[in-house]
Write an enzyme that holds these catalytic residues in place. Sequence first.
Site, PDB file in Angstrom:
ATOM      1  N   SER A   7      -4.198 -17.265   2.055  1.00 56.96           N
ATOM      2  CA  SER A   7      -5.418 -17.942   2.481  1.00 56.96           C
ATOM      3  C   SER A   7      -5.854 -17.333   3.805  1.00 56.96           C
ATOM      4  CB  SER A   7      -5.204 -19.456   2.617  1.00 56.96           C
ATOM      5  OG  SER A   7      -4.093 -19.760   3.444  1.00 56.96           O
ATOM      6  N   GLU A   9      -8.563 -17.814   7.338  1.00 58.71           N
ATOM      7  CA  GLU A   9      -9.395 -18.704   8.139  1.00 58.71           C
ATOM      8  C   GLU A   9     -10.473 -17.902   8.861  1.00 58.71           C
ATOM      9  OE1 GLU A   9      -7.690 -22.005  10.538  1.00 58.71           O
ATOM     10  OE2 GLU A   9      -8.591 -20.927  12.228  1.00 58.71           O
ATOM     11  N   ASP A 101      -9.502 -30.386  19.692  1.00 55.45           N
ATOM     12  CA  ASP A 101      -9.296 -30.231  21.136  1.00 55.45           C
ATOM     13  C   ASP A 101     -10.357 -31.000  21.910  1.00 55.45           C
ATOM     14  OD1 ASP A 101      -7.152 -28.486  20.680  1.00 55.45           O
ATOM     15  OD2 ASP A 101      -8.533 -26.789  20.472  1.00 55.45           O
ATOM     16  N   HIS A 259      -0.936 -17.778   5.526  1.00 53.15           N
ATOM     17  CA  HIS A 259      -2.283 -18.141   5.982  1.00 53.15           C
ATOM     18  C   HIS A 259      -2.629 -17.290   7.196  1.00 53.15           C
ATOM     19  CE1 HIS A 259      -5.763 -20.806   6.560  1.00 53.15           C
ATOM     20  NE2 HIS A 259      -5.480 -20.801   7.848  1.00 53.15           N
TER      21      HIS A 259
END
Length: 288
Positions: A7, A9, A101, A259
């Site tokens: 995967s 991001e 955050d 990932h």
Amino acid sequence: MSKPTLSFEFFPPKTLEGAFRLHDCVQTLAPLEPTFVSVTYGAGGTTRQLTHEAVTAIQTTSTLNVAAHLTCVDATKADILKIADRYAASGVRDIVALRGDAPAGAPKFGAHSNGFPSSVDLVTALAMRGQFNIRVGAYPETHPEAASPTADIAYLKRKFDAGASAAITQFFFEADTFFRFRDACVKAGIDAPIIPGILPVTSWNGTQRFAAQCGASIPQVVRDAFEKVTDPETETMLATAVATELCDDLLSGGVDHLHFYTLNRPELSRAVCKALGIETKTQLQKVA
């Protein structure tokens, strides 16, 4: 050793040029047939609308399974669930649910007065919708705000108990860091998948900043190697070698999914996959 699933991001574009770059990222990595790709929020939830637009664009123009990030930052419960419902309506069924955050200038995270106070609460609400596969974050070297490693893993278990199906870790540089964390999770009663997050070093200065922010340790041997590099080409070769060795160690230890945090620079992630013997299979299919 069987080939792992993958995967990737991405972060959402802020400009037209960035939108074209994201498109190129998708085109570059889609032939590796990732299980899913995810699109982040900016710090403090600053790209919420851009994230939604990027997710829906990938969802509607490709065959990729897209996971949308959702955070608790600076939004009411109603607003966050409205976004989730919009994702569901557009066919998005995967969510990466995070606390998020603190907004810029804030010393620490503070929940909106009508918002979700924690990622556990967000996961619980999303799970009640009954429409999503929910992944969450995990910290193999302990979240900087956690009271202890044990407390951090106990909190992760609460997220699974609330309805999460898998966790994606923050990046790290040594396979043993991940294996110790995985073993501790099993000991704590967590039997769901823990997916290792890999950050190929696209920028040494940037990586050091990221590591300081999230509490990821950088081995001295890695620091020494990168600090001796004097040109971009050598840095890319070193980054590929470091990430490939880490991934190879993880796969040898039984990991079956990797990932990659691409930072919208897909070439390095693709190079690592090629070095691992993971070849591209198909070309991205466009929706007519």
